[in-house]
Write an enzyme that holds these catalytic residues in place. Structure first.
Site, PDB file in Angstrom:
ATOM      1  N   PRO A 108      -0.509 -29.463 -34.264  1.00 36.20           N
ATOM      2  CA  PRO A 108      -1.752 -29.523 -34.619  1.00 36.20           C
ATOM      3  C   PRO A 108      -2.786 -29.924 -33.534  1.00 36.20           C
ATOM      4  O   PRO A 108      -2.501 -30.729 -32.467  1.00 36.20           O
ATOM      5  CB  PRO A 108      -1.739 -30.744 -35.487  1.00 36.20           C
ATOM      6  CG  PRO A 108      -0.210 -30.986 -36.000  1.00 36.20           C
ATOM      7  CD  PRO A 108       0.476 -30.619 -34.721  1.00 36.20           C
ATOM      8  N   CYS A 109      -3.870 -29.259 -33.514  1.00 45.43           N
ATOM      9  CA  CYS A 109      -4.811 -29.277 -32.275  1.00 45.43           C
ATOM     10  C   CYS A 109      -6.447 -29.471 -32.808  1.00 45.43           C
ATOM     11  O   CYS A 109      -7.186 -28.459 -32.517  1.00 45.43           O
ATOM     12  CB  CYS A 109      -4.491 -28.057 -31.304  1.00 45.43           C
ATOM     13  SG  CYS A 109      -3.191 -28.254 -30.358  1.00 45.43           S
TER      14      CYS A 109
END
Length: 417
Positions: A108-109
């Site tokens: 996740p970014c």
């Protein structure tokens, strides 16, 4: 015999794993910190006979719930969840060092998402700790191939130097060397680009950064597979036409397309029960707004300077730019826009059904993400749309992975060039 063995890190509900299975690979490990996503993964991909229709397989009974941040700060993970190294992952799934052919990672970014502003970070330092941790997992196993999926903005994230982060990532992967190799023979060659999922048979215009890292190769020896689909097939006879929303829905087996707001496909004559094909109940004013937008065009901005202008929500009154997708109607003749974690909430994007005055259902969202009809979703609304919106389209990964061939079980994978 499967194409190779894959460990899926930040696996979510299993979109990437399913794509590799459909391409003929064996998933030998999957790890995430989200218990709802892992419950979804297990209920769909694990267990006897669950994936018999595909040439690949998942070889474990349940994925591993663990913190993959490696003690870097990650405020979104339960602080009581244990952190793991790749050795811990090997021990949990009964793997030997060097047994894994591919590590797939979709960390996740949110820091790079277009839904929020980027923040400054020190020169040569990775901005997102989960990505730093991902590289360390690769260092501990050094598989032949690494697949990487992330938000599109990661390629141009940076303040003074837009490629600061990507330069760090390429350099870090290029410096990884197996103990038995010299620096000259090691390192990962990389192909990294923003791909549109619609170009690979997904009925959604979802642009994501895709990376393919191959050990022992130079960058110019690695390339991402070419598209299989295009917006205008008449200009290229070798490619298929993009798959539209209407086409995807019409091809979905036993999908009742007449649902109204608040209804679900349960107890309908001639249709099997599908609790995930349920439409959110909307306030009467929301339905009135949808009707007016459909009459005027496809966006709430089409209500401006009309007799329906009073239906524009207060937050949008006088707004000169931005937020135009809110309450927007999906164009059924094209692939869907990017589905988010609020993809069944009409106020959060262009998520109104092409023909009905309601948001798309959770099942319809899953279809647009290319999950099969049998794929089970959480029973709660918010969890369902979050699971789907965070997913990697299985058919995108299948399309990419199916064109990465392995000549033998322990020789480097070769990309289609």
């Amino acid at each position: 015999m499967t194409q190779g063995k894959v460990v899926d890190l930040f696996c979510g509900a299993g979109g990437a794993s399913l794509g590799f299975v459909k391409a003929g690979y064996e998933i030998v490990g999957a790890v995430d910190a989200d218990p709802i996503a892992l419950e979804t993964y297990e209920s769909n991909l694990c267990g006897e006979g669950s994936l018999d229709e595909y040439s690949g397989k998942v070889s474990f009974d349940e994925p591993l719930e663990a913190d993959l941040s490696r003690d870097y700060e990650d405020n979104k993970v339960d602080e009581d969840l244990r952190t793991v190294t790749f050795q811990d992952i090997r021990e949990y799934f009964g793997l030997s060092a060097g047994e894994v052919d591919i590590i797939c990672g979709c960390p996740p970014c949110q820091n790079f998402s277009s839904l929020r502003d980027t923040e400054p970070w020190p020169e040569d330092q990775p901005k997102d700790n989960l990505l730093r941790a991902f590289v360390e997992f690769v260092e501990e196993e050094v598989p032949e191939v690494v697949f990487f999926e992330n938000v599109r903005n990661i390629l141009n994230a940076g303040d003074e130097n837009p490629t600061t982060y990507i330069d760090w990532l390429k350099r870090s992967m290029g410096d990884i060397v197996k103990e038995s190799d010299s620096p000259q023979n090691g390192g990962y060659g990389v192909a990294l680009d923003v791909l549109n999922a619609a170009d690979y048979g997904v009925p959604q215009r979802r642009k994501r950064t895709i990376g393919l890292f191959v050990y022992g190769y130079e960058d110019d020896e690695v390339s991402l597979p070419s598209p299989t689909h295009t917006e205008d097939a008449t200009a290229n006879a070798d490619l298929k036409e993009w798959i539209s929303v209407n086409e995807a829905f019409s091809q979905a087996d036993s999908l009742y397309q007449g649902l109204e707001a608040g209804e679900k496909q349960v107890g309908l004559e001639g249709y099997p029960d599908d609790k995930a094909h349920r439409a959110r109940a909307h306030h009467p004013s929301t339905i009135e707004r949808m009707e007016a937008i459909r009459k005027r065009g496809d966006s709430w901005r089409d209500l401006e300077d009309t007799e329906d202008e009073n239906l524009i929500v207060e937050a949008h009154q006088g707004l000169e730019k931005g937020a135009s997708a809110s309450y927007g109607i999906i164009d059924g003749e094209r692939p869907a826009p990017t589905l988010t974690t609020r993809c069944t909430t009409p106020s959060c994007g262009r998520f109104t059904h092409p023909q009905k005055n309601r948001a798309i259902t959770f099942r319809e969202a899953a279809i647009l993400m290319t999950f099969p009809r049998w794929f089970k979703l959480p029973s709660t609304n918010d969890d369902s749309e979050r699971i789907v919106g965070n997913a990697v389209p299985p058919d995108l990964i299948q399309s990419l992975a199916s064109r990465v061939s392995q000549s033998s079980s322990r020789t480097p994978l070769e990309t289609t060039r």
